[in-house]
Design an enzyme around this catalytic site. Structure first.
Site, PDB file in Angstrom:
ATOM      1  N   ARG A  68      26.162  45.250  57.739  1.00  0.00           N
ATOM      2  CA  ARG A  68      27.398  45.720  57.128  1.00  0.00           C
ATOM      3  C   ARG A  68      28.416  46.155  58.187  1.00  0.00           C
ATOM      4  O   ARG A  68      29.608  45.952  58.026  1.00  0.00           O
ATOM      5  CB  ARG A  68      27.135  46.869  56.154  1.00  0.00           C
ATOM      6  CG  ARG A  68      28.363  47.260  55.332  1.00  0.00           C
ATOM      7  CD  ARG A  68      28.014  48.345  54.334  1.00  0.00           C
ATOM      8  NE  ARG A  68      27.137  47.858  53.305  1.00  0.00           N
ATOM      9  CZ  ARG A  68      27.544  47.454  52.095  1.00  0.00           C
ATOM     10  NH1 ARG A  68      28.807  47.508  51.778  1.00  0.00           N
ATOM     11  NH2 ARG A  68      26.680  47.025  51.207  1.00  0.00           N
ATOM     12  N   HIS A 114      39.481  51.733  41.057  1.00  0.00           N
ATOM     13  CA  HIS A 114      38.169  52.029  40.485  1.00  0.00           C
ATOM     14  C   HIS A 114      38.340  52.178  38.974  1.00  0.00           C
ATOM     15  O   HIS A 114      39.197  52.951  38.524  1.00  0.00           O
ATOM     16  CB  HIS A 114      37.593  53.316  41.081  1.00  0.00           C
ATOM     17  CG  HIS A 114      36.213  53.611  40.596  1.00  0.00           C
ATOM     18  ND1 HIS A 114      35.106  52.894  41.015  1.00  0.00           N
ATOM     19  CD2 HIS A 114      35.753  54.502  39.682  1.00  0.00           C
ATOM     20  CE1 HIS A 114      34.035  53.360  40.396  1.00  0.00           C
ATOM     21  NE2 HIS A 114      34.400  54.333  39.584  1.00  0.00           N
ATOM     22  N   ASP A 150      34.075  55.548  46.603  1.00  0.00           N
ATOM     23  CA  ASP A 150      34.871  56.172  45.538  1.00  0.00           C
ATOM     24  C   ASP A 150      35.245  57.628  45.845  1.00  0.00           C
ATOM     25  O   ASP A 150      35.345  58.457  44.939  1.00  0.00           O
ATOM     26  CB  ASP A 150      34.124  56.078  44.187  1.00  0.00           C
ATOM     27  CG  ASP A 150      33.717  54.653  43.871  1.00  0.00           C
ATOM     28  OD1 ASP A 150      34.476  53.732  44.233  1.00  0.00           O
ATOM     29  OD2 ASP A 150      32.652  54.460  43.271  1.00  0.00           O
TER      30      ASP A 150
HETATM   31  C1  GRF Z   1      39.063  45.957  38.317  1.00  0.00           C
HETATM   32  O1  GRF Z   1      38.671  46.572  37.097  1.00  0.00           O
HETATM   33  C2  GRF Z   1      38.658  46.801  39.463  1.00  0.00           C
HETATM   34  O2  GRF Z   1      38.833  48.182  39.245  1.00  0.00           O
HETATM   35  C3  GRF Z   1      37.213  46.444  39.564  1.00  0.00           C
HETATM   36  O3  GRF Z   1      37.218  45.036  39.423  1.00  0.00           O
HETATM   37  C4  GRF Z   1      38.255  44.688  38.541  1.00  0.00           C
HETATM   38  C5  GRF Z   1      39.106  43.599  39.146  1.00  0.00           C
HETATM   39  O4  GRF Z   1      39.189  42.513  38.309  1.00  0.00           O
HETATM   40  N1  GRF Z   1      36.620  46.919  40.778  1.00  0.00           N
HETATM   41  P1  GRF Z   1      39.936  41.171  38.748  1.00  0.00           P
HETATM   42  O5  GRF Z   1      39.031  40.442  39.706  1.00  0.00           O
HETATM   43  O6  GRF Z   1      41.251  41.536  39.374  1.00  0.00           O
HETATM   44  O7  GRF Z   1      40.127  40.403  37.466  1.00  0.00           O
END
Ligand code: GRF
Length: 234
Positions: A68, A114, A150
């Site tokens: 990582r 998030h 987060d």
């Molecule tokens: C969002 O809900 C973000 O918070 C989460 O993944 C989603 C993104 O979706 N971590 P997309 O790939 O932009 O459709």
């Protein structure tokens, strides 16, 4: 500081769609896996980079032999090489370790979405966890990204009501609807592109939602209409 804007993705790219529709000058889209979002970026004519997690083997930082740090370092080096100093992790699914921040630098910005109201429901399954906890409201958060998952300073949040019969999919869909305009608003604010201060929709003091006329209790407080999810302050 002039901002050169990069977007990191992992999923279906609906947040990216919203950023492109809002006219943000996206200089590059990076993905940590092949995904629809990366294909969309190519279709938009945006420069793309694939930092394929699969090439790095074990990314768990707690296990010996984790790559990582190398992955984090490599992504930052590429962003720096492209001159990116403002990055939106718009659905990006890999936590960066310290080498990312060492290279990317404190004077550059990296923010993350998030799909929950932090500090509630951190982690990988925030929508499922909110449903399991039986909360009546969850929502979305935009915060500064740090090495701790987060944990970064919160920039903006939007509540979303949990409705009777919600599944993880339906609730996630409504959270994503709230995330898109919130991210656009936050990015405009941070980039100094907002012409006027943000305004909340008008909600009459008599306690009825201005959009669908549902009676709201308590009237006059900041809340979301449980029927149409319009959020406002009275
Ligand atoms: C969002 O809900 C973000 O918070 C989460 O993944 C989603 C993104 O979706 N971590 P997309 O790939 O932009 O459709």
């Amino acid at each position: 500081m002039d901002k050169k804007f990069g977007v990191l993705v992992s999923g279906t790219g609906t947040l990216l769609d919203a950023l492109v529709a809002a006219g943000f000058p996206v200089a590059v889209v990076g993905a940590d896996r092949p995904c629809l979002a990366l294909e969309k970026a190519g279709g938009y004519g945006i420069e793309t980079r694939l930092f394929d997690r699969a090439d790095y083997g074990n990314l768990d930082p707690k296990l010996p032999g984790s790559f990582r740090d190398q992955f984090s370092h490599d992504v930052a080096v590429e962003l720096k090489a492209l001159g990116i100093n403002f990055t939106s992790m718009a659905g990006w699914g890999t936590l960066f370790t310290q080498p990312f921040f060492d290279v990317y630098g404190d004077d550059s910005i990296i923010i993350k979405n998030h799909p929950a109201l932090l500090p509630a429901f951190k982690g990988w399954h925030p929508v499922r966890d909110a449903l399991a906890a039986g909360v009546k409201f969850t929502g979305c958060t935009i915060h500064h990204a740090t090495v701790d998952m987060d944990e970064g300073r919160i920039i903006a949040q939007m509540p979303v009501p949990v409705l009777d019969g919600d599944t993880e999919e339906t609730l996630q869909g409504r959270i994503k609807e709230a995330e898109r305009p919130l991210l656009v608003q936050v990015l405009k604010d941070l980039m100094g592109l907002n012409e006027a201060p943000p305004t909340l929709p008008f909600m009459p003091r008599d306690g009825h939602c201005h959009s669908c006329d549902t009676r709201l209790v308590p009237a006059g407080s900041v809340m979301a209409c449980p029927r149409c999810t319009t959020v406002s302050g009275g």
